[in-house]
Design an enzyme around this catalytic site. Structure first.
Site: not given
Length: 347
Positions: A70, A116, A156, A167, A169, A171
């Protein structure tokens, strides 16, 4: 909050956000990276009146790597990642495969935690508050870039959404134009003010939902969450501060302090909608903020739109002919039924 700015091996900016002021972040990215080469281009659609980003270099972006490879996990012996540090709280960096770059805007990745296997809903309130601080700080910083007209913080979650990295996260996009969805809201905002002098469309929508009550799913002292009257998605919730502000930077201390607990509760309810034993609910979580230089900026209302593409157990809401071809949505779940279900799965 402490922010530490550094650079990755190819020159991209990396920022660490920490709760402790004394935290030192001096790890160096030792990967032999070549400078990022992007081919992002904004093209205007004369028929629809909107813009499309053409970014052919994104075809080569990392796609669903195994957990031990990852790129968003901390660096460890034998695995060098986008995060040189051995651990982190929140990290933000320029996307190596951006949809928007240079004069066409900016794209950043926000890593919510170094774990993770976690999700945003697994964060503590303190951790979630740090993510909110990072969103706010990035909104302020990107607002200073001449090429950026609007900042969009979003997540998303789930393969069904098209996520390419597992992982936890999100944006941040700094668009060089006002997005089509925001443009529609601004058009409706202006038309409402013309029909009803002195009124604000966002204020009236929130007041109507609070007065009706059937679609309200969560309410705090400074925020209210409801399923919209004309929800497009099977399970969709909008979260508004009760004091209208244009973006995350403008929240007062009380609203900012209450947000993490309410947001975490909404995410945890989404994971319970379809009952025990079901896989995590795929969703899109989208912060709508006012464009920086629009004349109606002060009248726009910051809000979150959270929705899932899953309509029932094992079935997805597929955007088929009417939705994809004509942009005319058909919802399989009544907003009132959706609101009732989201209330039922409260913590």
């Amino acid at each position: 909050m402490k922010k530490t700015s550094t650079r990755l091996a190819d020159g991209r900016e990396l920022l660490y956000y920490d709760t402790a002021d004394g935290r030192v972040r001096d790890a160096v990215d030792r990967r032999p990276l070549t400078p990022v080469a992007t081919a992002s281009e904004i093209r205007y659609d004369a028929l629809l009146g909107d813009s499309v980003a053409v970014a052919s270099h994104r075809q080569d972006r990392t796609y669903l790597p195994p957990a031990d490879a990852c790129p968003l996990c901390p660096t460890r012996p034998g695995h060098e990642s986008e995060i040189p540090a051995a651990d982190y709280e929140v990290a933000v960096f320029e996307n190596r495969f951006p949809s928007l770059a240079g004069d066409s805007g900016r794209c950043e990745v926000v890593c919510f935690t170094s774990d993770h296997d976690a999700s945003f809903a697994d964060l503590t309130e303190e951790q979630a508050a740090l993510v909110v601080e990072a969103w706010t700080d990035r909104t302020a910083e990107l607002a200073r870039l001449p090429a950026v007209e609007q900042v969009f913080c979003f997540e998303n979650r789930g393969a069904e959404i098209g996520v390419t990295l597992g992982h936890p996260h999100g944006q941040i996009y700094g668009y060089p134009y006002v997005t089509p969805r925001t443009s529609l809201m601004l058009r409706s905002l202006a038309a409402h003010a013309e029909r009803t002098p002195g009124a604000n469309l966002f204020d009236d929508v929130v007041a109507r939902e609070r007065a009706d009550g059937r679609r309200v799913v969560l309410a705090g002292e400074h925020w209210v969450a409801f399923v919209p009257y004309a929800a497009h998605w099977p399970y969709e919730v909008h979260l508004y501060p009760l004091r209208r502000v244009p973006d995350l930077r403008s929240l007062d201390d009380a609203a900012r302090a209450e947000l993490p607990s309410l947001y975490l509760e909404l995410l945890r309810r989404f994971d319970r909608i379809f009952g025990p034993g079901q896989p995590p609910t795929p969703y899109i979580s989208a912060w709508h903020q006012a464009p920086f230089r629009h004349p109606l900026r002060a009248d726009f209302a910051l809000h979150l739109e959270l929705f899932t593409v899953r309509r029932t157990t094992g079935k997805l809401k597929v955007l088929a002919g009417s939705e994809s071809g004509m942009g005319a949505f058909i919802n399989d779940v009544s907003p009132e039924s959706a609101a009732q279900r989201i209330r039922e799965v409260a913590s």
